[in-house]
Write a protein that holds these residues in place. Structure first.
Motif, PDB file in Angstrom:
ATOM      1  N   GLY A  78       0.785  -1.228   0.000  1.00  0.00           N
ATOM      2  CA  GLY A  78       0.000   0.000   0.000  1.00  0.00           C
ATOM      3  C   GLY A  78       0.814   1.273   0.000  1.00  0.00           C
ATOM      4  O   GLY A  78       0.269   2.365   0.199  1.00  0.00           O
ATOM      5  N   ALA A  79       2.125   1.157  -0.217  1.00  0.00           N
ATOM      6  CA  ALA A  79       2.973   2.351  -0.227  1.00  0.00           C
ATOM      7  C   ALA A  79       2.599   3.263  -1.391  1.00  0.00           C
ATOM      8  O   ALA A  79       2.527   2.830  -2.530  1.00  0.00           O
ATOM      9  CB  ALA A  79       4.439   1.943  -0.330  1.00  0.00           C
ATOM     10  N   PHE A  80       2.336   4.518  -1.097  1.00  0.00           N
ATOM     11  CA  PHE A  80       1.965   5.544  -2.075  1.00  0.00           C
ATOM     12  C   PHE A  80       0.734   5.126  -2.894  1.00  0.00           C
ATOM     13  O   PHE A  80       0.674   5.334  -4.099  1.00  0.00           O
ATOM     14  CB  PHE A  80       3.148   5.886  -2.988  1.00  0.00           C
ATOM     15  CG  PHE A  80       4.270   6.557  -2.261  1.00  0.00           C
ATOM     16  CD1 PHE A  80       4.228   7.914  -1.996  1.00  0.00           C
ATOM     17  CD2 PHE A  80       5.347   5.831  -1.780  1.00  0.00           C
ATOM     18  CE1 PHE A  80       5.236   8.552  -1.290  1.00  0.00           C
ATOM     19  CE2 PHE A  80       6.366   6.444  -1.067  1.00  0.00           C
ATOM     20  CZ  PHE A  80       6.314   7.804  -0.830  1.00  0.00           C
ATOM     21  N   ARG A  81      -0.223   4.550  -2.169  1.00  0.00           N
ATOM     22  CA  ARG A  81      -1.488   4.175  -2.794  1.00  0.00           C
ATOM     23  C   ARG A  81      -2.154   5.413  -3.405  1.00  0.00           C
ATOM     24  O   ARG A  81      -2.153   6.489  -2.806  1.00  0.00           O
ATOM     25  CB  ARG A  81      -2.405   3.532  -1.754  1.00  0.00           C
ATOM     26  CG  ARG A  81      -3.578   2.767  -2.356  1.00  0.00           C
ATOM     27  CD  ARG A  81      -4.422   2.128  -1.263  1.00  0.00           C
ATOM     28  NE  ARG A  81      -3.691   1.155  -0.465  1.00  0.00           N
ATOM     29  CZ  ARG A  81      -3.512  -0.110  -0.816  1.00  0.00           C
ATOM     30  NH1 ARG A  81      -3.975  -0.555  -1.983  1.00  0.00           N
ATOM     31  NH2 ARG A  81      -2.851  -0.940  -0.014  1.00  0.00           N
ATOM     32  N   TYR A  82      -2.681   5.254  -4.592  1.00  0.00           N
ATOM     33  CA  TYR A  82      -3.296   6.348  -5.366  1.00  0.00           C
ATOM     34  C   TYR A  82      -2.285   7.442  -5.717  1.00  0.00           C
ATOM     35  O   TYR A  82      -2.652   8.608  -5.891  1.00  0.00           O
ATOM     36  CB  TYR A  82      -4.500   6.955  -4.639  1.00  0.00           C
ATOM     37  CG  TYR A  82      -5.443   5.948  -4.037  1.00  0.00           C
ATOM     38  CD1 TYR A  82      -5.765   4.770  -4.704  1.00  0.00           C
ATOM     39  CD2 TYR A  82      -5.996   6.161  -2.776  1.00  0.00           C
ATOM     40  CE1 TYR A  82      -6.623   3.842  -4.132  1.00  0.00           C
ATOM     41  CE2 TYR A  82      -6.858   5.232  -2.205  1.00  0.00           C
ATOM     42  CZ  TYR A  82      -7.164   4.073  -2.879  1.00  0.00           C
ATOM     43  OH  TYR A  82      -8.005   3.151  -2.310  1.00  0.00           O
ATOM     44  N   PHE A  83      -1.002   7.073  -5.778  1.00  0.00           N
ATOM     45  CA  PHE A  83       0.082   8.010  -6.115  1.00  0.00           C
ATOM     46  C   PHE A  83       0.228   9.122  -5.084  1.00  0.00           C
ATOM     47  O   PHE A  83       0.749  10.188  -5.372  1.00  0.00           O
ATOM     48  CB  PHE A  83      -0.135   8.615  -7.511  1.00  0.00           C
ATOM     49  CG  PHE A  83      -0.254   7.587  -8.597  1.00  0.00           C
ATOM     50  CD1 PHE A  83       0.878   7.003  -9.145  1.00  0.00           C
ATOM     51  CD2 PHE A  83      -1.497   7.190  -9.075  1.00  0.00           C
ATOM     52  CE1 PHE A  83       0.783   6.048 -10.138  1.00  0.00           C
ATOM     53  CE2 PHE A  83      -1.601   6.240 -10.081  1.00  0.00           C
ATOM     54  CZ  PHE A  83      -0.470   5.664 -10.618  1.00  0.00           C
ATOM     55  N   GLU A  84      -0.231   8.859  -3.866  1.00  0.00           N
ATOM     56  CA  GLU A  84      -0.116   9.824  -2.783  1.00  0.00           C
ATOM     57  C   GLU A  84       0.469   9.111  -1.566  1.00  0.00           C
ATOM     58  O   GLU A  84       0.815   7.933  -1.625  1.00  0.00           O
ATOM     59  CB  GLU A  84      -1.487  10.431  -2.456  1.00  0.00           C
ATOM     60  CG  GLU A  84      -2.098  11.210  -3.630  1.00  0.00           C
ATOM     61  CD  GLU A  84      -3.475  11.750  -3.306  1.00  0.00           C
ATOM     62  OE1 GLU A  84      -4.020  11.378  -2.249  1.00  0.00           O
ATOM     63  OE2 GLU A  84      -4.006  12.527  -4.114  1.00  0.00           O
ATOM     64  N   ASN A  85       0.556   9.818  -0.455  1.00  0.00           N
ATOM     65  CA  ASN A  85       1.104   9.214   0.757  1.00  0.00           C
ATOM     66  C   ASN A  85       0.234   9.539   1.959  1.00  0.00           C
ATOM     67  O   ASN A  85       0.717   9.866   3.040  1.00  0.00           O
ATOM     68  CB  ASN A  85       2.543   9.698   1.000  1.00  0.00           C
ATOM     69  CG  ASN A  85       3.252   8.872   2.060  1.00  0.00           C
ATOM     70  OD1 ASN A  85       2.905   7.724   2.303  1.00  0.00           O
ATOM     71  ND2 ASN A  85       4.234   9.476   2.712  1.00  0.00           N
ATOM     72  N   ASN A  86      -1.085   9.422   1.763  1.00  0.00           N
ATOM     73  CA  ASN A  86      -1.987   9.739   2.861  1.00  0.00           C
ATOM     74  C   ASN A  86      -3.076   8.687   3.084  1.00  0.00           C
ATOM     75  O   ASN A  86      -3.978   8.894   3.884  1.00  0.00           O
ATOM     76  CB  ASN A  86      -2.628  11.117   2.650  1.00  0.00           C
ATOM     77  CG  ASN A  86      -3.300  11.231   1.293  1.00  0.00           C
ATOM     78  OD1 ASN A  86      -3.581  10.226   0.641  1.00  0.00           O
ATOM     79  ND2 ASN A  86      -3.569  12.457   0.858  1.00  0.00           N
ATOM     80  N   VAL A  87      -3.014   7.560   2.349  1.00  0.00           N
ATOM     81  CA  VAL A  87      -3.946   6.453   2.552  1.00  0.00           C
ATOM     82  C   VAL A  87      -3.113   5.238   2.951  1.00  0.00           C
ATOM     83  O   VAL A  87      -2.380   4.689   2.132  1.00  0.00           O
ATOM     84  CB  VAL A  87      -4.757   6.150   1.281  1.00  0.00           C
ATOM     85  CG1 VAL A  87      -5.714   4.989   1.530  1.00  0.00           C
ATOM     86  CG2 VAL A  87      -5.526   7.383   0.825  1.00  0.00           C
ATOM     87  N   HIS A  88      -3.223   4.816   4.201  1.00  0.00           N
ATOM     88  CA  HIS A  88      -2.288   3.843   4.747  1.00  0.00           C
ATOM     89  C   HIS A  88      -2.989   2.569   5.207  1.00  0.00           C
ATOM     90  O   HIS A  88      -3.600   2.529   6.278  1.00  0.00           O
ATOM     91  CB  HIS A  88      -1.513   4.452   5.916  1.00  0.00           C
ATOM     92  CG  HIS A  88      -0.649   5.606   5.513  1.00  0.00           C
ATOM     93  ND1 HIS A  88      -0.241   6.586   6.391  1.00  0.00           N
ATOM     94  CD2 HIS A  88      -0.108   5.940   4.315  1.00  0.00           C
ATOM     95  CE1 HIS A  88       0.508   7.467   5.752  1.00  0.00           C
ATOM     96  NE2 HIS A  88       0.596   7.094   4.492  1.00  0.00           N
TER      97      HIS A  88
END
Length: 219
Positions: free
Chosen positions: A100-110
């Motif tokens: 799940g690292a950088f899910r959706y090309f972001e870093n706020n969904v963990h």
């Protein structure tokens, strides 16, 4: 390695899952469809887009563009991100640990999870048929390493979330899950002594749980 067709499935942590035939031909790519072009370091090779799998639901209907591009997920499907440890189930489906690292090309969904996909190579589609871990949220989120194994003797899935960082606390979890019910039948937490086991600043010395295996007790 898949002995049924003599192929290899490779986990490219920051790109996706790919299948390669024994004679070195690309068969498919499982990854969000965003930003794919020609292969090669300089982008002068063959087109990769025709090899991308389309995400479909249980009725074979493709999800909308936002899901295909990896900008969001649905309740029934999410691509793997920063994944590890792909393996073939007895029925031919694909089990993998989705970090799940950088899910959706972001870093706020963990969240991390074990997930199983059914792949139709002829239609170039992929369907998510099982997952465990999303419901546990950030407390089960491992940005690196980790593992998922099918246990044939019990029909369970052994899930290893190997790098759980909550503030200054570093730990790992091993969870065995009943494949049919999704219920936990075993869980252990390993609390690491420190983030850097030998007190050096080297990332390679970070305390982690890389993989785990269920061993048969014979004696």
């Amino acid at each position: 390695y898949n002995p049924s067709d003599n192929s290899i499935i490779v986990s490219g942590k920051n790109q996706g899952l790919i299948k390669i035939s024994w004679d070195d031909n690309l068969k498919w790519i499982m990854a969000p469809k965003r930003n794919w072009g020609k292969s090669g370091r300089e982008g002068k090779g063959f087109e990769t887009k025709p090899y991308l799998l389309t995400a479909v639901d249980s009725e074979g209907k493709p999800y909308d563009r936002a899901v295909q591009d990896g900008n969001e997920s649905s309740e029934e499907f999410d691509f793997p991100w920063g994944m590890h440890s792909p393996s073939i189930m007895p029925d031919g489906n694909l089990l993998v640990f989705d970090n799940g690292a950088f899910r959706y090309f972001e870093n706020n969904v963990h969240y991390s999870r074990a997930v199983i996909y059914k792949i139709n190579e002829e239609d170039k589609t992929t369907e998510q048929i099982w997952q465990y871990g999303k419901e546990r949220g950030p407390k089960f989120f491992s940005t690196i390493v980790s593992d998922a194994d099918y246990l044939a003797n019990s029909n369970n899935i052994l899930v290893t979330s190997g790098y759980l960082k909550q503030g200054t606390k570093l730990s790992a979890k091993l969870v065995e899950v009943d494949y049919e019910t999704g219920k936990e039948v075993f869980e252990a937490t390993l609390d690491f002594k420190s983030e850097h086991g030998n007190k050096s600043g080297s990332w390679g010395q970070t305390d982690i749980l890389y993989r785990s295996e269920r061993l048969e007790l014979r004696y």
